[in-house]
Design an enzyme around this catalytic site. Sequence first.
Site, short mmCIF file in Angstrom:
data_model
loop_
_atom_site.label_atom_id
_atom_site.label_comp_id
_atom_site.label_asym_id
_atom_site.label_seq_id
_atom_site.Cartn_x
_atom_site.Cartn_y
_atom_site.Cartn_z
N ASN A 38 0.73 -1.09 0.05
CA ASN A 38 0.04 -0.15 0.11
C ASN A 38 0.96 1.18 0.14
O ASN A 38 1.47 1.44 1.04
CB ASN A 38 -0.87 -0.09 1.05
CG ASN A 38 -1.53 1.23 1.35
OD1 ASN A 38 -1.79 1.97 0.67
ND2 ASN A 38 -2.27 1.53 2.79
N GLU A 59 -6.61 4.68 7.77
CA GLU A 59 -6.63 5.90 7.56
C GLU A 59 -8.04 6.37 6.93
O GLU A 59 -8.36 7.60 7.03
CB GLU A 59 -5.47 6.38 6.61
CG GLU A 59 -4.17 6.12 7.61
CD GLU A 59 -3.05 5.50 6.50
OE1 GLU A 59 -2.92 5.68 5.49
OE2 GLU A 59 -2.10 5.02 7.18
N GLU A 72 -4.98 -5.31 10.42
CA GLU A 72 -3.75 -3.94 10.96
C GLU A 72 -4.39 -3.29 12.15
O GLU A 72 -4.99 -2.61 12.23
CB GLU A 72 -4.02 -3.14 9.90
CG GLU A 72 -3.70 -3.77 8.17
CD GLU A 72 -3.10 -2.45 7.38
OE1 GLU A 72 -1.89 -2.71 7.08
OE2 GLU A 72 -3.90 -2.06 7.02
N SER A 81 3.63 -1.83 10.28
CA SER A 81 5.22 -1.89 10.38
C SER A 81 5.83 -3.39 10.15
O SER A 81 6.87 -3.64 10.77
CB SER A 81 5.31 -1.50 11.86
OG SER A 81 5.05 -0.26 12.08
N GLY A 119 2.94 -1.02 4.21
CA GLY A 119 2.91 0.31 3.98
C GLY A 119 4.38 0.76 3.54
O GLY A 119 5.11 0.54 2.57
P1 PGA Z 1 3.06 0.43 7.45
O1 PGA Z 1 1.73 0.53 7.08
O2 PGA Z 1 3.72 -1.05 6.83
O3 PGA Z 1 3.84 1.67 7.05
O4 PGA Z 1 2.84 0.29 9.07
C1 PGA Z 1 0.87 -0.42 6.77
C2 PGA Z 1 -0.64 0.02 6.44
O5 PGA Z 1 -0.99 0.92 6.61
O6 PGA Z 1 -1.49 -0.76 5.15
#
Ligand code: PGA
Length: 249
Positions: free
Chosen positions: A11, A93, A163, A208, A229
């Site tokens: 993503n 988000e 998540e 993460s 992400g």
């Molecule tokens: P991140 O994001 O790997 O930067 O924590 C994951 C996501 O929002 O799908």
Amino acid sequence: MAARKAMVAGNWKMNGSLELVEKLSDAINNAEFSEVKIVLFPPFPLIPAMIASGVNTGAQTVSEHTSGAFTGEVDAELIKQLGANYVLVGHSERRSVYKESNDVVAAKFARAQQAGLTPILCVGESETERENGQTEQVVAAQIDAVINKLGVAALEDSVIAYEPVWAIGTGKTASPEQAQTVHKFIRDKIASLEGNLAQGLTILYGGSVNEKNSELLFAQTDIDGGLIGGASLKAESFAAICNSAKGTV
Ligand code: PGA
């Protein structure tokens, strides 16, 4: 038991460029990932270039409507016509910044499937909800919104991404055990309604994930891969994460 396949999704959020499409697609196309389903979710304007590069592509969100006076929104049918096959719905988000409720997320899920896109339903609790012992209740309500609207069978052609909000973009990953506990809860919950469907369902972990922690996370019984992400913006890291998903499902 229906066969599941390991999956790694990237993503990009509001990041990336035409140059990055080239770098990432080269890294994916030059490696051997046939056992792993890889899908990238760039911003809308980069979707055609990503598709042209030969990488499976999805959109980061979709409108719940079909057409009309919704300035800035994008219809699922157009995304499908471009050649994309997936869409994220209910990313944290979108839920927090754009105030998308469980009902709106379920409507987007429905519209995506109607247009022939596979939705990746993102679910997860906030830090406070976890501290208050509400993780299972929150995740169950997010999944029930879809089941109540469309029936459990609708989950057959979908993916679920767990998540935890406190782990997204924070560098604080859920431990493999913490993540496995919630993944098992999700699979058992769906199995109580439809056993075969639950066994065949792909459930991704996100928050993460990087090339150092992916192997242990993906090794868990109910974790079928990841939604990545930050690390999906770096070709080497993303390729290493995809590599660590081999042979884990
Ligand atoms: P991140 O994001 O790997 O930067 O924590 C994951 C996501 O929002 O799908």
